[in-house]
Design a protein around this motif. Sequence first.
Motif, PDB file in Angstrom:
ATOM      1  N   TYR A  34       0.829  -1.200   0.000  1.00 31.85           N
ATOM      2  CA  TYR A  34       0.000   0.000   0.000  1.00 31.85           C
ATOM      3  C   TYR A  34       0.871   1.262   0.000  1.00 31.85           C
ATOM      4  N   TYR A  36       0.071   5.191   1.174  1.00 33.23           N
ATOM      5  CA  TYR A  36      -0.851   6.141   1.781  1.00 33.23           C
ATOM      6  C   TYR A  36      -0.193   7.518   1.796  1.00 33.23           C
ATOM      7  N   GLY A  43      -6.115  12.282   8.328  1.00 32.80           N
ATOM      8  CA  GLY A  43      -5.761  10.887   8.477  1.00 32.80           C
ATOM      9  C   GLY A  43      -4.947  10.360   7.321  1.00 32.80           C
ATOM     10  N   LEU A  44      -5.115   9.091   7.033  1.00 33.60           N
ATOM     11  CA  LEU A  44      -4.356   8.433   5.986  1.00 33.60           C
ATOM     12  C   LEU A  44      -5.255   8.204   4.777  1.00 33.60           C
ATOM     13  N   LEU A  46      -5.638   6.406   1.281  1.00 31.20           N
ATOM     14  CA  LEU A  46      -5.079   5.330   0.481  1.00 31.20           C
ATOM     15  C   LEU A  46      -4.915   5.804  -0.952  1.00 31.20           C
ATOM     16  N   THR A  98      -7.968 -11.020   5.394  1.00 25.20           N
ATOM     17  CA  THR A  98      -8.638 -10.748   6.652  1.00 25.20           C
ATOM     18  C   THR A  98      -7.799 -11.237   7.828  1.00 25.20           C
ATOM     19  N   ASN A  99      -8.133 -10.714   9.001  1.00 27.90           N
ATOM     20  CA  ASN A  99      -7.551 -11.171  10.261  1.00 27.90           C
ATOM     21  C   ASN A  99      -6.045 -10.987  10.379  1.00 27.90           C
ATOM     22  N   PHE A 104       3.597  -0.606   8.893  1.00 28.72           N
ATOM     23  CA  PHE A 104       3.960   0.610   8.199  1.00 28.72           C
ATOM     24  C   PHE A 104       5.447   0.877   8.202  1.00 28.72           C
ATOM     25  N   GLY A 105       5.915   1.504   7.115  1.00 34.43           N
ATOM     26  CA  GLY A 105       7.270   2.010   7.063  1.00 34.43           C
ATOM     27  C   GLY A 105       7.383   3.319   7.809  1.00 34.43           C
TER      28      GLY A 105
ATOM     29  N   ASN B  32     -12.508  -6.233  10.263  1.00 37.18           N
ATOM     30  CA  ASN B  32     -11.412  -6.233  11.218  1.00 37.18           C
ATOM     31  C   ASN B  32     -11.239  -4.787  11.651  1.00 37.18           C
ATOM     32  N   PHE B  34      -9.028  -1.834  14.104  1.00 41.37           N
ATOM     33  CA  PHE B  34      -7.699  -1.576  14.654  1.00 41.37           C
ATOM     34  C   PHE B  34      -7.647  -0.172  15.270  1.00 41.37           C
ATOM     35  N   TYR B  36      -4.328   2.345  15.782  1.00 38.80           N
ATOM     36  CA  TYR B  36      -2.902   2.595  15.614  1.00 38.80           C
ATOM     37  C   TYR B  36      -2.542   3.874  16.357  1.00 38.80           C
ATOM     38  N   LEU B  44       3.751   4.654  12.429  1.00 37.70           N
ATOM     39  CA  LEU B  44       2.507   4.102  12.951  1.00 37.70           C
ATOM     40  C   LEU B  44       2.746   2.735  13.570  1.00 37.70           C
ATOM     41  N   LEU B  46       0.786  -0.513  15.848  1.00 37.86           N
ATOM     42  CA  LEU B  46      -0.491  -1.103  16.224  1.00 37.86           C
ATOM     43  C   LEU B  46      -0.647  -1.093  17.743  1.00 37.86           C
ATOM     44  N   LYS B  49      -6.170  -4.763  18.156  1.00 41.62           N
ATOM     45  CA  LYS B  49      -6.942  -5.192  16.990  1.00 41.62           C
ATOM     46  C   LYS B  49      -8.090  -6.076  17.431  1.00 41.62           C
ATOM     47  N   PHE B  51     -10.656  -8.998  15.692  1.00 35.73           N
ATOM     48  CA  PHE B  51     -11.052  -9.801  14.542  1.00 35.73           C
ATOM     49  C   PHE B  51     -12.377 -10.518  14.812  1.00 35.73           C
ATOM     50  N   PHE B  90      -5.206   6.633  15.499  1.00 32.48           N
ATOM     51  CA  PHE B  90      -6.000   6.378  14.303  1.00 32.48           C
ATOM     52  C   PHE B  90      -6.798   5.088  14.466  1.00 32.48           C
ATOM     53  N   ARG B  94     -10.699  -2.950   8.252  1.00 34.42           N
ATOM     54  CA  ARG B  94     -10.232  -3.686   7.082  1.00 34.42           C
ATOM     55  C   ARG B  94     -11.385  -4.480   6.503  1.00 34.42           C
ATOM     56  N   PHE B  99      -7.515  -1.302   3.821  1.00 33.68           N
ATOM     57  CA  PHE B  99      -7.534  -0.721   5.159  1.00 33.68           C
ATOM     58  C   PHE B  99      -7.987   0.723   5.015  1.00 33.68           C
ATOM     59  N   VAL B 100      -9.008   1.089   5.765  1.00 25.21           N
ATOM     60  CA  VAL B 100      -9.519   2.460   5.737  1.00 25.21           C
ATOM     61  C   VAL B 100      -9.293   3.084   7.103  1.00 25.21           C
ATOM     62  N   PHE B 101      -8.736   4.263   7.106  1.00 23.73           N
ATOM     63  CA  PHE B 101      -8.385   4.932   8.353  1.00 23.73           C
ATOM     64  C   PHE B 101      -9.300   6.125   8.615  1.00 23.73           C
ATOM     65  N   GLY B 102      -9.521   6.382   9.893  1.00 27.72           N
ATOM     66  CA  GLY B 102     -10.197   7.604  10.299  1.00 27.72           C
ATOM     67  C   GLY B 102      -9.246   8.778  10.215  1.00 27.72           C
TER      68      GLY B 102
END
Lengths: 113, 111
Positions: A34, A36, A43-44, A46, A98-99, A104-105, B32, B34, B36, B44, B46, B49, B51, B90, B94, B99-102
């Motif tokens: 990904y 971002y 926020g982030l 994508l 999933t799961n 992140f870098g 899912n 999360f 962060y 960032l 974690l 999480k 699941f 954040f 998922r 992955f969608v972030f706030g």
Amino acid sequence: SQTIHQWPATLVQPVGSPLSLECTVEGTSNPNLYWYRQAAGRGLQLLFYSVGIGQISSEVPQNLSASRPQDRQFILSSKKLLLSDSGFYLCAWSVGTTNTEAFFGQGTRLTVV
Amino acid sequence: AQSVSQHNHHVILSEAASLELGCNYSYGGTVNLFWYVQYPGQHLQLLLKYFSGDPLVKGIKGFEAEFIKSKFSFNLRKPSVQWSDTAEYFCASRRGQNFVFGPGTRLSVLP
């Protein structure tokens, strides 16, 4: 263990110049990759994701493109940078669908002048 | 489309105060979830999480979050914050590969 490398950490580029940011992952095979962009208060966002070599999905139309020439390499590019391309760019990886979480870098702070 | 909202843009607390950061997600299927954290100058990381299973999840550094399916919420809590918790937080969801972030909540803890 898995690690993600992203470089450079900071970059200052003139308007109209090209861009190439590189991200590589070690210790895993066939990761999802990904790009971002992080903007203050938003926020982030994508930009691109890839589930395999040569497979790129673009989430937001823009002046940027992405490529995945190798399984664990993800490149963010631009032919001509705009001032609005300034920002903090993050590469991330995950596995499966999933799961599992994303990792992140360290990010690249790009300033277009 | 999948989206994540966070209730607070900036929260300021004194040390030892309790913390709750709100998060709501839009997708009604299996997700899912999360939290962060991004400490100043760092990448960032974690925090925790979810699941499936127990809706109350424990994370690192004393944080926990509760998944409430009926409210589409996944709020982050900590009973007593420390100055070192100053960071941006954040919430993310998922679905599939995405992955969608706030937008993030900036937490400032005053010593």
